[in-house]
Design a protein around this motif. Structure first.
Motif, short mmCIF file in Angstrom:
data_model
loop_
_atom_site.label_atom_id
_atom_site.label_comp_id
_atom_site.label_asym_id
_atom_site.label_seq_id
_atom_site.Cartn_x
_atom_site.Cartn_y
_atom_site.Cartn_z
N UNK A 447 38.49 37.97 38.56
CA UNK A 447 39.04 37.43 39.80
C UNK A 447 40.08 36.37 39.48
N UNK A 448 39.74 35.48 38.57
CA UNK A 448 40.64 34.39 38.23
C UNK A 448 41.96 34.91 37.68
N UNK A 449 41.86 35.92 36.81
CA UNK A 449 43.07 36.38 36.12
C UNK A 449 43.81 37.45 36.90
N UNK A 450 43.15 38.06 37.86
CA UNK A 450 43.85 39.02 38.72
C UNK A 450 43.55 40.47 38.43
N UNK A 451 42.55 40.77 37.62
CA UNK A 451 42.17 42.16 37.39
C UNK A 451 41.86 42.44 35.94
#
Lengths: 491, 395
Positions: A447-451
């Motif tokens: 979630x933090x990194x985007x995938x």
């Protein structure tokens, strides 16, 4: 108006640390709040197919980039990042202090350490080293602590080194890690742990029944300064031993557990000596030490030896000759200023464009400690750096403070190639929550990194290749697979 | 040396050739697996192999001397303790060599110091590497750095293995399990390491090979072969795991296992009988389990940090001494390393042959017992790097 940060600092200073100590969840929460980096940070990973200079600098100057590091360094610029890391005193590190100081024995005065069983103290020291490597924002400082600990290696199991090794780390290695090389060698020469480890305390002027002990003198020349092919002779070793005779440790009855070093004039050989062609007049007493330090630290071979070792750690192994030349020159011109020497290294062409795999920027092999810490840092795992982690390091033969001989853990990759299976098991254990005291939230990381693809790019420092993506997409253990991949074993 | 059998008939890559070479090196050296058993605590050589033909022995040990009836006469002077009877047949066949009066130069009579001295190969911290087995593996080059080339059975890495390029510590093969919950990861990793050039790629492919072979061994969980019956102790189970590793052909070159408890200051006889049985039954089961094809690949050596005081103490025990007993077992190679004979560092137990404390001296350096074994296992090995500073006795 006080910011949230200063408010929390005040709170902590007012004794909150004491109040929450022992309650992991609470102090972890507080520590998280102190970490202001989390505010509005940009976590987007690299998008380049190759490792760019930003990822490269993060790889080499840290124990592994945390989520968000890539954007932070991109924004400030690589030069500013290098400058920041070369000045650790300018970096606030309250959160790391807060966490690392939970290992209470590390704050105790040396005499008090003798009340701690050696096994416990070794575990504490190891945990402290790990926690600082994981959490400190002064990453280069922590890397250099490891570097010099190998360079001035002392095994913690020999005699009083069980307790005095910590004093060596606190008083010799840490304060000088980016400071003056000569000051560090001097502190090391007088370090009670070193005096015991290499028998300097037993080095006395030759007379009936007593002989000089040349153990330390030899390692000073061979390992700490000139290097084994640095151009000294056996005669030089003996002359240095004579110069250093009389330096011992003080075990007076009143403070027998406090073990400072001291000079005992009656044990000193006060005759004339010649060290590396330079005459040291008779009657020098304890000043002989300063003369020896001037001669060996200022020697041409020392500049070259230290420069080579630094280049092997930070550029490529074997070291590129041109870079060694440049770095050695700065070492010499700055009278062994480590900070300036490293600055020369980090601004060299060879550092920026090294030869090797992955576009030249992943040519170095992580030793097990580096692998473990980078896996924890880069995945944002929460770890107590406790027995499970220490056991993993011991299994891979790379636990801090445990290398038995004075040469320190080897830098080259070959001795560590047999540790892959343990690395892979560590990676799976980390992903599956099988390491006691260490937890990882894979979903939160994604979630933090985007995938998932972004997680790969973050861990590899570049976009995954097509074949890497294909393999990762099929895997149920993609994160463990990434940490186990050849690319992640390098930096 | 031909690499023919390993080269695929189809088109092959550079990696295939490198791997084939790696397998060839391993295959050629699989002929030798060195098994070191360390008897921790200072095993009493004069109980293992008593001097039954020496009056001095019975005088010094009025209560603890091994009576002739409890010993198997070996040469009229020495006997083999009956508790070691399972080893008798190896001695008779010329496969077991006994060295009496073996030890190191350490005179501290401290377990810690003496074990360190023996395992590091001296007290000199200038010594090139770390443990002697570690250095031995290192100077062997690539073959010595495979993932499972050096295995210590136990929970901690012994000092002797420090500095090995790869030194695995395990209690059982189960410790080597990898990817049990997600078997696909092995193939996925194989794809990643297949694309990797250089030593890292080769090491990764080697390691994956070993993992696959171990998986087969684990899944079989067969009883020991040939009716071998191991003692149901940690030591017995450890030896069994070593036999499984050898059978699995994972590239094992050296392994070390401890049998502790030999520090018999107090009521020695109650302690030592069981240990001797455990040792001899364990070794016998191990050789039986390996069977005729595999047993010829191993050489087994026992060592201990020191022997014990000739004179018994007042607690029906013995205190720390100097010279002890080393055994070298090389199945199916009669006569190798002096098999079928006893070599002793002393003539008899008269006071003039003892050291200043009254101990059997350590006149035969343990390095000189190991040297011919290492030379046979790794032809051309530079022993001056394994045991720096030692003047080898070529006798």
């Amino acid at each position: 108006m006080p910011t949230r940060r200063t408010f929390l600092q005040t709170l902590t200073a007012a004794g909150m640390a004491g109040a929450v100590a022992g309650c992991e969840q609470t102090w972890d929460g507080v520590a998280g709040l102190i970490d202001t980096d989390a505010d509005g940070a940009d976590f987007r990973p690299p998008t380049s197919q190759e490792i760019d200079l930003v990822s490269h600098a993060i790889n080499r100057l840290t124990w592994g980039g945390r989520p968000g590091d890539y954007r932070r360094v991109s924004t400030m610029g690589v030069d500013a990042f290098i400058d920041e890391q070369l000045h650790p005193e300018s970096i606030g590190d309250r959160r790391c202090e807060f966490i690392a100081n939970q290992v209470e024995s590390m704050l105790q005065a040396t005499p008090e350490l003798y009340d701690i069983p050696p096994r416990q103290l070794l575990a504490d020291m190891t945990r402290y080293r790990l926690l600082r490597a994981i959490h400190s924002r002064r990453q280069l400082q922590e890397i250099m602590v490891e570097f010099w600990s190998d360079h001035f290696n002392i095994v913690s199991s020999k005699g009083d080194c069980k307790w005095l090794k910590l004093a060596d780390e606190r008083e010799v290695i840490r304060p000088h890690a980016l400071g003056s090389f000569r000051a560090m060698v001097r502190a090391s020469a007088l370090s009670p742990a070193m005096l015991i480890y290499l028998d300097g305390h037993d080095n006395k002027v030759e007379h009936e029944g007593e002989r000089p002990n040349e153990n330390y003198a030899r390692e000073l020349l061979e390992l700490h300064t000139l290097g084994v092919h640095g151009g000294y002779t056996q005669k030089d070793v003996m002359e240095v031993a004579r110069c250093l005779s009389g330096w011992s440790i003080n075990r007076s009855a009143f403070n027998f557990r406090n073990v400072p070093s001291r000079f005992i004039g009656s044990r000193h050989d006060d005759g004339e000596k010649v060290v590396l062609g330079q005459r040291i007049a008779a009657g020098g007493g304890e000043r002989d030490l300063e003369r020896v330090l001037d001669i060996v630290c200022g020697h041409e071979s020392t500049a070259k030896f230290i420069a080579t070792k630094l280049c092997r750690r930070f550029i490529t192994d074997p070291a590129p000759p041109q870079a060694v030349e440049t770095v050695a020159e700065t070492f010499r011109d700055s009278a062994g200023d480590i900070r300036r020497t490293l600055h020369a290294l980090f601004t060299s062409n060879e550092f920026r464009e090294p030869e090797g795999v992955d576009g030249g920027r992943r040519g170095l092999f992580k030793r097990p400690f580096h692998f473990v810490v980078s896996a924890i840092r880069s995945t944002g795992a929460k770890s107590d750096a406790g027995p499970a982690i220490i056991e993993a390091l011991e299994r891979m033969g790379h636990a801090p403070h445990q290398y038995p001989t004075p040469d320190g853990y080897p830098l080259e990759e070959q001795p560590w190639l047999g540790t892959l299976l343990w690395r892979w098991n560590f990676a799976l254990g980390l992903q599956n929550g099988a390491l006691n005291g260490t937890t990882l939230n894979v979903a939160a990381l994604e979630r933090t990194l985007g995938g998932a693809n972004q997680v790969a790019a973050h861990l590899l420092g570049r976009m995954p290749t097509e074949s890497e993506s294909e393999i990762l997409n099929q895997s149920r253990s993609a994160l463990a697979l990434l940490l186990s991949s050849p690319a992640f074993q390098r930096y | 040396m031909s690499i023919g059998p390993h080269i695929p008939t189809q088109a092959f890559t550079r990696h295939d050739v490198i791997d084939a070479f790696a397998r060839e090196i391993r295959g050629a050296q699989a002929a030798g697996v060195l098994v070191v058993i360390f008897l921790r605590g200072g095993a009493d050589g004069l109980t293992l192999v008593p001097a039954i033909g020496d009056d001095g022995y019975f005088k010094a040990r009025p209560t603890l001397a091994v009576e002739s009836a409890h010993a198997i006469d070996l040469n009229g002077y020495f006997g083999l303790n009956r508790a070691l009877q399972p080893l008798e047949k190896f001695y008779k066949a010329g496969e077991l060599a006994i060295v009496h009066g073996a030890g190191s130069e350490d005179h501290s009579r401290s377990h810690f110091e003496a074990q360190d001295c023996m395992e590091h190969g001296g007290h000199d911290s200038v010594a090139a590497g770390s443990g002697w087995l570690g250095r031995y593996m290192r100077v062997r080059g690539e073959a010595g750095s495979a993932a499972l080339s050096a295995v210590a059975i136990g929970t901690t890495r012994p000092e002797s293995l420090r500095g090995a390029p790869s030194g695995a510590v395990m209690q059982s093969i189960r410790d080597f399990s990898f990817g049990e919950d997600d078997p696909a990861i092995i193939e996925q990793l194989a794809k990643m390491y297949a694309a990797e050039t250089g030593p890292l790629g080769a090491a990764g492919r080697e390691t994956l090979d070993a993992v696959k072979r171990l998986r087969e061994v684990r899944s079989q969980n067969a009883p020991p072969s040939n009716g071998a019956n191991y003692p149901d102790t940690q030591f017995g189970r450890g030896l069994r795991e070593i036999a499984r590793l050898i059978r699995a052909d994972v590239g094992l070159l050296t392994t070390t296992i401890d049998l502790g408890g030999w520090d018999t200051h107090f009521v020695q006889q109650q302690l030592i009988g069981g240990l001797m049985s455990e040792l001899s039954l364990g070794i016998d089961a191990f050789i039986t389990d390996l069977g005729p094809a595999l047993r010829r690949r191993i050489t087994l050596v026992t060592m201990t940090e020191f022997g014990r005081r000739l004179r018994e103490n007042t607690s029906f025990g013995t205190d720390h001494g100097a010279g002890g007993v080393m055994l070298t077992l090389s199945p199916d190679s009669p006569g190798a390393y002096g098999g079928g004979t006893i070599r002793s560092g002393w003539k008899d137990l008269s006071p003039s042959n003892l050291d200043e404390v009254g101990d059997v001296p350590a006149t035969i350096n343990y390095r000189d017992v190991l040297a011919p074994v290492l030379r046979a296992h790794a032809p051309g090995v530079d022993l001056s790097r394994v045991f720096p500073g030692h003047a080898f006795d070529r006798a």
